[in-house]
Scaffold this active site. Structure first.
Site, short mmCIF file in Angstrom:
data_model
loop_
_atom_site.label_atom_id
_atom_site.label_comp_id
_atom_site.label_asym_id
_atom_site.label_seq_id
_atom_site.Cartn_x
_atom_site.Cartn_y
_atom_site.Cartn_z
N ARG A 37 0.69 -1.31 -0.04
CA ARG A 37 -0.06 -0.06 0.14
C ARG A 37 0.72 1.30 0.23
NH1 ARG A 37 -5.85 -0.57 2.15
NH2 ARG A 37 -6.16 -2.84 1.64
N TYR A 73 0.34 4.26 -2.44
CA TYR A 73 -0.68 5.13 -2.11
C TYR A 73 -0.44 5.87 -0.69
CZ TYR A 73 -5.73 6.85 -1.50
OH TYR A 73 -6.73 7.42 -1.19
N ASP A 74 -0.41 5.27 0.31
CA ASP A 74 -0.01 5.93 1.54
C ASP A 74 1.03 6.77 1.75
OD1 ASP A 74 -1.85 3.65 2.12
OD2 ASP A 74 -0.72 2.82 3.86
N1 UDP Z 1 -12.80 -6.87 1.06
C1 UDP Z 1 -13.60 -7.80 1.09
N2 UDP Z 1 -14.29 -8.18 -0.08
C2 UDP Z 1 -14.01 -7.35 -1.42
C3 UDP Z 1 -13.37 -6.21 -1.03
C4 UDP Z 1 -12.85 -5.76 0.13
O1 UDP Z 1 -13.51 -8.65 1.97
O2 UDP Z 1 -14.42 -7.74 -2.20
C5 UDP Z 1 -12.34 -6.20 2.48
C6 UDP Z 1 -10.78 -5.90 2.41
O3 UDP Z 1 -10.09 -6.99 2.62
C7 UDP Z 1 -10.67 -4.94 3.68
C8 UDP Z 1 -12.07 -4.10 3.55
O4 UDP Z 1 -12.86 -5.00 2.76
O5 UDP Z 1 -10.52 -5.48 4.69
C9 UDP Z 1 -12.18 -2.79 2.78
O6 UDP Z 1 -11.58 -2.81 1.66
P1 UDP Z 1 -11.79 -1.56 0.74
O7 UDP Z 1 -11.01 -2.03 -0.45
O8 UDP Z 1 -13.16 -1.03 0.66
O9 UDP Z 1 -11.00 -0.51 1.45
P2 UDP Z 1 -9.72 -0.27 2.04
O10 UDP Z 1 -9.08 -1.41 2.20
O11 UDP Z 1 -8.71 0.75 1.34
O12 UDP Z 1 -10.19 0.28 3.39
#
Ligand code: UDP
Length: 370
Positions: A177, A180-181
Protein backbone atom coordinates in the site's frame (compact mmCIF):
# COMPACT_ATOMS: atom_id res chain seq x y z
CA UNK A 1 -25.62 11.80 -22.03
CA UNK A 2 -25.72 10.58 -18.45
CA UNK A 3 -29.22 10.86 -17.08
CA UNK A 4 -28.98 11.59 -13.41
CA UNK A 5 -30.37 8.86 -11.21
CA UNK A 6 -33.12 9.64 -8.68
CA UNK A 7 -31.15 8.51 -5.62
CA UNK A 8 -28.16 10.61 -6.67
CA UNK A 9 -30.44 13.61 -7.24
CA UNK A 10 -31.88 13.26 -3.74
CA UNK A 11 -28.40 12.96 -2.28
CA UNK A 12 -27.20 16.08 -4.09
CA UNK A 13 -30.18 18.00 -2.74
CA UNK A 14 -29.49 16.75 0.79
CA UNK A 15 -25.86 17.86 0.62
CA UNK A 16 -26.78 21.26 -0.84
CA UNK A 17 -29.28 21.86 1.98
CA UNK A 18 -26.81 20.73 4.62
CA UNK A 19 -24.09 23.16 3.52
CA UNK A 20 -26.27 26.25 3.24
CA UNK A 21 -25.93 29.06 4.23
CA UNK A 22 -22.09 28.81 4.37
CA UNK A 23 -22.03 27.76 0.71
CA UNK A 24 -23.14 31.27 -0.34
CA UNK A 25 -19.41 32.03 -0.25
CA UNK A 26 -19.17 30.30 -3.66
CA UNK A 27 -21.69 32.63 -5.30
CA UNK A 28 -20.05 34.59 -8.14
CA UNK A 29 -16.70 32.84 -7.57
CA UNK A 30 -14.67 30.31 -9.57
CA UNK A 31 -14.01 26.84 -8.19
CA UNK A 32 -11.39 24.51 -9.69
CA UNK A 33 -11.92 20.81 -9.02
CA UNK A 34 -9.27 18.26 -9.95
CA UNK A 35 -10.57 14.76 -10.48
CA UNK A 36 -13.98 16.15 -11.35
CA UNK A 37 -14.91 12.99 -13.25
CA UNK A 38 -14.20 10.81 -10.22
CA UNK A 39 -16.58 9.70 -7.48
CA UNK A 40 -16.09 12.67 -5.12
CA UNK A 41 -15.41 15.17 -7.90
CA UNK A 42 -18.78 14.42 -9.55
CA UNK A 43 -20.55 15.27 -6.30
CA UNK A 44 -18.63 18.53 -5.89
CA UNK A 45 -19.60 19.59 -9.41
CA UNK A 46 -23.20 18.45 -9.09
CA UNK A 47 -23.77 20.12 -5.72
CA UNK A 48 -22.34 23.42 -6.99
CA UNK A 49 -24.39 23.08 -10.18
CA UNK A 50 -27.50 22.45 -8.08
CA UNK A 51 -26.77 25.55 -5.98
CA UNK A 52 -26.22 27.57 -9.17
CA UNK A 53 -29.63 26.51 -10.47
CA UNK A 54 -31.58 26.76 -7.24
CA UNK A 55 -29.96 29.08 -4.74
CA UNK A 56 -27.17 31.39 -5.79
CA UNK A 57 -28.04 34.88 -6.95
CA UNK A 58 -24.85 34.93 -8.98
CA UNK A 59 -23.76 31.46 -10.14
CA UNK A 60 -20.27 30.20 -9.47
CA UNK A 61 -18.04 29.04 -12.31
CA UNK A 62 -16.93 25.43 -12.05
CA UNK A 63 -13.80 24.19 -13.79
CA UNK A 64 -12.83 20.53 -13.71
CA UNK A 65 -9.47 19.05 -14.64
CA UNK A 66 -9.43 15.26 -15.11
CA UNK A 67 -7.39 12.90 -17.27
CA UNK A 68 -9.94 10.02 -17.13
CA UNK A 69 -7.47 7.45 -15.89
CA UNK A 70 -10.16 6.16 -13.53
CA UNK A 71 -12.87 8.82 -13.92
CA UNK A 72 -15.62 7.83 -16.32
CA UNK A 73 -17.68 10.76 -17.52
CA UNK A 74 -19.42 13.85 -16.25
CA UNK A 75 -22.96 13.91 -14.90
CA UNK A 76 -23.31 17.62 -15.53
CA UNK A 77 -23.39 19.06 -19.03
CA UNK A 78 -20.77 21.63 -20.03
CA UNK A 79 -22.19 25.14 -20.02
CA UNK A 80 -21.37 28.79 -19.31
CA UNK A 81 -20.84 27.81 -15.69
CA UNK A 82 -19.17 24.41 -16.09
CA UNK A 83 -16.00 23.81 -18.09
CA UNK A 84 -14.18 20.48 -18.31
CA UNK A 85 -10.50 20.33 -19.19
CA UNK A 86 -8.74 17.07 -20.05
CA UNK A 87 -5.50 17.42 -18.16
CA UNK A 88 -3.17 15.33 -16.02
CA UNK A 89 -2.42 17.43 -12.95
CA UNK A 90 1.04 15.92 -12.60
CA UNK A 91 1.79 18.59 -15.25
CA UNK A 92 1.40 22.29 -14.38
CA UNK A 93 -2.03 23.71 -15.22
CA UNK A 94 -2.47 27.16 -16.73
CA UNK A 95 -5.79 28.89 -16.21
CA UNK A 96 -6.27 32.36 -17.64
CA UNK A 97 -8.86 33.64 -15.20
CA UNK A 98 -9.17 34.14 -11.46
CA UNK A 99 -9.70 31.10 -9.23
CA UNK A 100 -11.07 31.51 -5.74
CA UNK A 101 -11.30 27.91 -4.50
CA UNK A 102 -9.33 24.76 -5.34
CA UNK A 103 -10.52 21.25 -4.52
CA UNK A 104 -7.72 18.78 -5.25
CA UNK A 105 -9.72 15.57 -5.42
CA UNK A 106 -7.79 13.86 -8.22
CA UNK A 107 -6.31 10.59 -7.08
CA UNK A 108 -6.31 6.85 -7.56
CA UNK A 109 -7.90 5.60 -4.36
CA UNK A 110 -8.96 2.01 -4.96
CA UNK A 111 -6.35 -0.66 -4.13
CA UNK A 112 -7.38 -2.40 -7.36
CA UNK A 113 -6.34 0.63 -9.42
CA UNK A 114 -3.45 1.93 -7.38
CA UNK A 115 -1.75 -1.45 -7.67
CA UNK A 116 -2.17 -1.23 -11.46
CA UNK A 117 -1.24 2.46 -11.83
CA UNK A 118 1.50 2.46 -9.21
CA UNK A 119 3.53 5.43 -10.39
CA UNK A 120 0.56 7.48 -11.60
CA UNK A 121 -0.85 7.15 -8.07
CA UNK A 122 2.29 8.70 -6.62
CA UNK A 123 2.44 11.40 -9.31
CA UNK A 124 -1.07 12.70 -8.72
CA UNK A 125 -0.66 12.87 -4.95
CA UNK A 126 2.77 14.51 -5.04
CA UNK A 127 3.40 16.39 -8.32
CA UNK A 128 -0.34 16.98 -8.67
CA UNK A 129 -0.58 18.45 -5.17
CA UNK A 130 2.49 20.61 -5.73
CA UNK A 131 1.10 21.96 -9.01
CA UNK A 132 -2.19 22.80 -7.34
CA UNK A 133 -0.43 24.51 -4.43
CA UNK A 134 1.55 26.59 -6.95
CA UNK A 135 -1.68 27.52 -8.69
CA UNK A 136 -3.23 28.44 -5.35
CA UNK A 137 -0.27 30.70 -4.70
CA UNK A 138 -0.49 32.36 -8.13
CA UNK A 139 -4.26 32.88 -7.87
CA UNK A 140 -4.23 33.86 -4.18
CA UNK A 141 -7.17 31.54 -3.51
CA UNK A 142 -9.56 32.05 -0.60
CA UNK A 143 -9.48 28.39 0.36
CA UNK A 144 -8.18 25.07 -0.87
CA UNK A 145 -8.64 21.45 0.18
CA UNK A 146 -6.32 18.59 -0.61
CA UNK A 147 -7.67 15.06 -0.41
CA UNK A 148 -5.39 12.99 1.75
CA UNK A 149 -6.60 9.67 3.19
CA UNK A 150 -7.22 7.76 6.39
CA UNK A 151 -4.51 5.50 4.93
CA UNK A 152 -1.95 8.00 6.26
CA UNK A 153 -2.47 6.11 9.53
CA UNK A 154 -1.53 2.79 7.87
CA UNK A 155 -2.40 -0.11 10.17
CA UNK A 156 -3.02 1.85 13.40
CA UNK A 157 -1.86 0.63 16.78
CA UNK A 158 -5.06 -0.56 18.57
CA UNK A 159 -4.31 1.93 21.35
CA UNK A 160 -5.01 4.69 18.82
CA UNK A 161 -8.41 3.50 17.66
CA UNK A 162 -10.58 5.56 17.28
CA UNK A 163 -7.74 7.43 15.55
CA UNK A 164 -7.26 11.15 16.15
CA UNK A 165 -5.45 13.45 13.70
CA UNK A 166 -2.51 13.59 16.12
CA UNK A 167 -1.65 9.89 15.61
CA UNK A 168 1.46 9.68 13.43
CA UNK A 169 0.66 6.40 11.75
CA UNK A 170 2.07 2.95 11.34
CA UNK A 171 2.94 2.88 7.66
CA UNK A 172 5.28 0.80 5.52
CA UNK A 173 7.30 2.80 3.00
CA UNK A 174 7.84 -0.22 0.74
CA UNK A 175 4.79 -2.47 1.28
CA UNK A 176 1.91 -3.09 -1.14
CA UNK A 177 0.00 0.00 0.00
CA UNK A 178 3.06 2.24 0.18
CA UNK A 179 2.67 3.95 -3.20
CA UNK A 180 -0.73 5.21 -2.07
CA UNK A 181 -0.12 5.78 1.63
CA UNK A 182 3.29 7.42 1.42
CA UNK A 183 2.33 9.69 -1.47
CA UNK A 184 -0.69 10.89 0.51
CA UNK A 185 1.60 11.57 3.45
CA UNK A 186 3.91 13.60 1.21
CA UNK A 187 0.88 15.42 -0.15
CA UNK A 188 0.13 16.54 3.40
CA UNK A 189 3.76 17.48 4.08
CA UNK A 190 3.86 19.56 0.87
CA UNK A 191 0.64 21.32 1.81
CA UNK A 192 1.98 22.12 5.27
CA UNK A 193 5.20 23.48 3.76
CA UNK A 194 3.24 25.76 1.37
CA UNK A 195 1.08 26.92 4.24
CA UNK A 196 4.08 27.68 6.44
CA UNK A 197 6.12 29.30 3.64
CA UNK A 198 3.47 31.11 1.56
CA UNK A 199 0.48 31.14 3.87
CA UNK A 200 -1.63 29.13 1.40
CA UNK A 201 -5.06 28.61 3.05
CA UNK A 202 -5.01 24.86 2.46
CA UNK A 203 -6.84 22.27 4.55
CA UNK A 204 -6.22 18.54 4.45
CA UNK A 205 -9.00 15.98 4.46
CA UNK A 206 -8.58 12.39 5.58
CA UNK A 207 -11.70 10.51 4.45
CA UNK A 208 -12.57 7.19 6.08
CA UNK A 209 -14.12 4.82 3.50
CA UNK A 210 -16.63 7.12 1.83
CA UNK A 211 -19.12 5.25 -0.37
CA UNK A 212 -22.30 5.86 -2.20
CA UNK A 213 -24.11 5.86 -5.52
CA UNK A 214 -21.77 6.97 -8.29
CA UNK A 215 -18.72 5.02 -7.20
CA UNK A 216 -17.65 2.72 -10.06
CA UNK A 217 -19.21 -0.69 -9.60
CA UNK A 218 -15.99 -2.26 -10.88
CA UNK A 219 -13.97 -0.19 -8.39
CA UNK A 220 -13.48 -3.36 -6.30
CA UNK A 221 -13.83 -1.66 -2.97
CA UNK A 222 -15.87 -3.59 -0.54
CA UNK A 223 -19.35 -2.05 -0.75
CA UNK A 224 -19.52 -1.83 -4.56
CA UNK A 225 -18.08 -5.35 -4.77
CA UNK A 226 -20.42 -6.90 -2.22
CA UNK A 227 -23.46 -5.26 -3.76
CA UNK A 228 -22.46 -6.17 -7.34
CA UNK A 229 -21.94 -9.80 -6.37
CA UNK A 230 -25.19 -9.85 -4.39
CA UNK A 231 -27.22 -8.43 -7.26
CA UNK A 232 -25.78 -11.04 -9.58
CA UNK A 233 -26.75 -13.77 -7.09
CA UNK A 234 -23.12 -14.75 -6.49
CA UNK A 235 -21.70 -15.47 -3.00
CA UNK A 236 -20.38 -12.34 -1.29
CA UNK A 237 -16.55 -12.46 -1.44
CA UNK A 238 -15.14 -11.86 2.04
CA UNK A 239 -11.35 -11.71 1.88
CA UNK A 240 -9.77 -13.96 4.50
CA UNK A 241 -11.56 -14.37 7.81
CA UNK A 242 -13.56 -11.15 7.52
CA UNK A 243 -12.61 -9.97 11.00
CA UNK A 244 -10.99 -6.75 9.76
CA UNK A 245 -13.04 -3.69 10.57
CA UNK A 246 -13.87 -0.44 8.83
CA UNK A 247 -16.26 2.44 9.33
CA UNK A 248 -18.22 3.45 6.24
CA UNK A 249 -19.33 6.97 5.54
CA UNK A 250 -22.29 7.55 3.23
CA UNK A 251 -21.70 10.15 0.54
CA UNK A 252 -24.16 12.76 1.86
CA UNK A 253 -22.38 12.82 5.22
CA UNK A 254 -18.91 12.73 3.66
CA UNK A 255 -19.61 15.57 1.20
CA UNK A 256 -21.14 17.73 3.91
CA UNK A 257 -17.96 17.28 5.95
CA UNK A 258 -15.71 18.03 2.97
CA UNK A 259 -17.56 21.25 2.15
CA UNK A 260 -17.53 22.33 5.79
CA UNK A 261 -13.75 21.92 5.96
CA UNK A 262 -13.28 23.82 2.67
CA UNK A 263 -15.48 26.65 3.93
CA UNK A 264 -13.69 26.83 7.28
CA UNK A 265 -10.63 28.87 8.17
CA UNK A 266 -8.41 26.21 9.76
CA UNK A 267 -5.47 26.82 7.44
CA UNK A 268 -2.76 24.18 7.27
CA UNK A 269 -4.77 21.71 9.36
CA UNK A 270 -5.78 18.09 8.78
CA UNK A 271 -9.28 16.76 9.43
CA UNK A 272 -10.66 13.25 9.69
CA UNK A 273 -14.02 12.99 7.92
CA UNK A 274 -16.00 9.79 8.23
CA UNK A 275 -18.48 8.02 10.42
CA UNK A 276 -17.70 7.08 14.01
CA UNK A 277 -20.99 5.37 14.83
CA UNK A 278 -20.58 1.92 13.31
CA UNK A 279 -17.22 0.16 13.26
CA UNK A 280 -18.16 -3.09 11.55
CA UNK A 281 -16.24 -6.21 10.65
CA UNK A 282 -16.27 -7.22 7.00
CA UNK A 283 -18.28 -10.32 7.94
CA UNK A 284 -20.88 -8.07 9.58
CA UNK A 285 -20.93 -5.94 6.43
CA UNK A 286 -21.51 -9.08 4.33
CA UNK A 287 -24.45 -9.97 6.57
CA UNK A 288 -25.88 -6.46 6.29
CA UNK A 289 -25.63 -6.73 2.48
CA UNK A 290 -27.42 -10.11 2.61
CA UNK A 291 -30.17 -8.65 4.76
CA UNK A 292 -30.63 -5.61 2.54
CA UNK A 293 -30.89 -7.79 -0.57
CA UNK A 294 -33.40 -10.11 1.11
CA UNK A 295 -35.58 -7.19 2.15
CA UNK A 296 -35.27 -5.71 -1.33
CA UNK A 297 -36.21 -8.68 -3.52
CA UNK A 298 -36.44 -11.77 -1.32
CA UNK A 299 -33.19 -13.32 -2.63
CA UNK A 300 -30.99 -15.23 -0.22
CA UNK A 301 -27.28 -15.41 -0.99
CA UNK A 302 -24.24 -17.00 0.59
CA UNK A 303 -21.04 -15.55 1.96
CA UNK A 304 -17.76 -17.00 0.62
CA UNK A 305 -14.29 -16.66 2.14
CA UNK A 306 -11.81 -16.04 -0.63
CA UNK A 307 -8.30 -14.68 -1.10
CA UNK A 308 -7.90 -10.91 -1.52
CA UNK A 309 -7.76 -9.79 -5.16
CA UNK A 310 -4.22 -8.41 -4.93
CA UNK A 311 -1.28 -7.87 -2.56
CA UNK A 312 -2.84 -4.73 -1.02
CA UNK A 313 -5.57 -6.99 0.38
CA UNK A 314 -3.78 -10.32 0.71
CA UNK A 315 -0.81 -9.11 2.73
CA UNK A 316 -1.24 -5.47 3.74
CA UNK A 317 -4.86 -5.05 4.79
CA UNK A 318 -5.18 -2.71 7.82
CA UNK A 319 -6.85 -4.61 10.67
CA UNK A 320 -9.05 -1.84 12.03
CA UNK A 321 -10.04 1.62 10.95
CA UNK A 322 -12.25 4.01 12.88
CA UNK A 323 -11.96 7.80 13.09
CA UNK A 324 -11.90 10.01 16.13
CA UNK A 325 -14.07 12.86 14.83
CA UNK A 326 -13.77 15.18 17.82
CA UNK A 327 -11.85 17.80 15.83
CA UNK A 328 -14.08 18.10 12.77
CA UNK A 329 -17.24 17.95 14.89
CA UNK A 330 -16.17 20.64 17.30
CA UNK A 331 -14.62 22.96 14.69
CA UNK A 332 -17.13 22.70 11.84
CA UNK A 333 -20.32 21.31 13.39
CA UNK A 334 -20.06 18.18 11.20
CA UNK A 335 -22.11 15.23 12.35
CA UNK A 336 -22.65 12.03 10.29
CA UNK A 337 -26.25 10.87 10.14
CA UNK A 338 -26.75 7.94 7.75
CA UNK A 339 -26.55 4.47 9.31
CA UNK A 340 -24.79 1.69 7.41
CA UNK A 341 -27.91 -0.30 6.57
CA UNK A 342 -29.71 2.73 5.11
CA UNK A 343 -26.60 3.60 3.10
CA UNK A 344 -26.14 0.09 1.71
CA UNK A 345 -29.82 -0.01 0.79
CA UNK A 346 -29.62 3.25 -1.15
CA UNK A 347 -26.46 2.01 -2.81
CA UNK A 348 -28.10 -1.27 -3.82
CA UNK A 349 -31.13 0.42 -5.36
CA UNK A 350 -28.86 2.70 -7.38
CA UNK A 351 -26.57 -0.19 -8.39
CA UNK A 352 -29.47 -2.30 -9.60
CA UNK A 353 -30.49 0.44 -11.99
CA UNK A 354 -26.89 0.93 -13.14
CA UNK A 355 -26.41 -2.76 -13.85
CA UNK A 356 -29.53 -2.76 -16.03
CA UNK A 357 -27.99 0.11 -17.99
CA UNK A 358 -24.60 -1.60 -18.26
CA UNK A 359 -26.07 -4.51 -20.17
CA UNK A 360 -26.92 -2.08 -22.93
CA UNK A 361 -23.95 0.21 -22.96
CA UNK A 362 -20.17 0.32 -22.88
CA UNK A 363 -20.19 -0.24 -19.13
CA UNK A 364 -20.71 -3.94 -19.92
CA UNK A 365 -17.15 -4.06 -21.23
CA UNK A 366 -15.77 -2.78 -17.96
CA UNK A 367 -17.73 -5.38 -16.07
CA UNK A 368 -15.90 -8.16 -17.88
CA UNK A 369 -12.66 -6.98 -16.27
CA UNK A 370 -13.77 -8.06 -12.76
N1 UDP B 1 -12.84 -6.66 1.16
C1 UDP B 1 -13.46 -7.89 1.06
N2 UDP B 1 -14.03 -8.22 -0.13
C2 UDP B 1 -14.03 -7.39 -1.21
C3 UDP B 1 -13.39 -6.13 -1.10
C4 UDP B 1 -12.80 -5.81 0.10
O1 UDP B 1 -13.49 -8.67 2.00
O2 UDP B 1 -14.59 -7.77 -2.25
C5 UDP B 1 -12.25 -6.25 2.47
C6 UDP B 1 -10.79 -5.84 2.42
O3 UDP B 1 -9.96 -6.96 2.62
C7 UDP B 1 -10.70 -4.82 3.54
C8 UDP B 1 -12.08 -4.19 3.59
O4 UDP B 1 -12.93 -5.09 2.88
O5 UDP B 1 -10.46 -5.46 4.79
C9 UDP B 1 -12.16 -2.82 2.97
O6 UDP B 1 -11.64 -2.84 1.68
P1 UDP B 1 -11.78 -1.62 0.67
O7 UDP B 1 -11.10 -1.97 -0.60
O8 UDP B 1 -13.18 -1.20 0.57
O9 UDP B 1 -11.00 -0.41 1.34
P2 UDP B 1 -9.64 -0.24 2.17
O10 UDP B 1 -8.99 -1.57 2.41
O11 UDP B 1 -8.78 0.69 1.39
O12 UDP B 1 -10.15 0.34 3.43
Amino acid sequence: WYKMNKIIKEDIETIAKDIMPEAKKFSGKTVLITGGAGFLGQYFISVLDYLNKNTFEKPCKIISADNFITGVKYWVKESETFRAIKHNVKDPLTINEPIHFIIHAAGIASPKFYRIYKIETIDVATLGTKNMLELAKEKKVESMVVFSSSEVYGDPDPRFIPTPETYNGNVSCTGPRSNYDESKRLSEALSRAYYETYNIPVKLIRPFNAYGPGIRLDDARVIPNFVSFALEGKPIPVYGLGNHTRTFCYITDAMTGFFKVLLSTYEGESFNVGDDNFEVSITELANITKEVLKEHNGSIIEVAHVQGMNDAYASADPKRRCPDLTKVKSKTGYSPKVDIKTGVKRFLIWAEEEIKKWKLSYFAVEKVQD
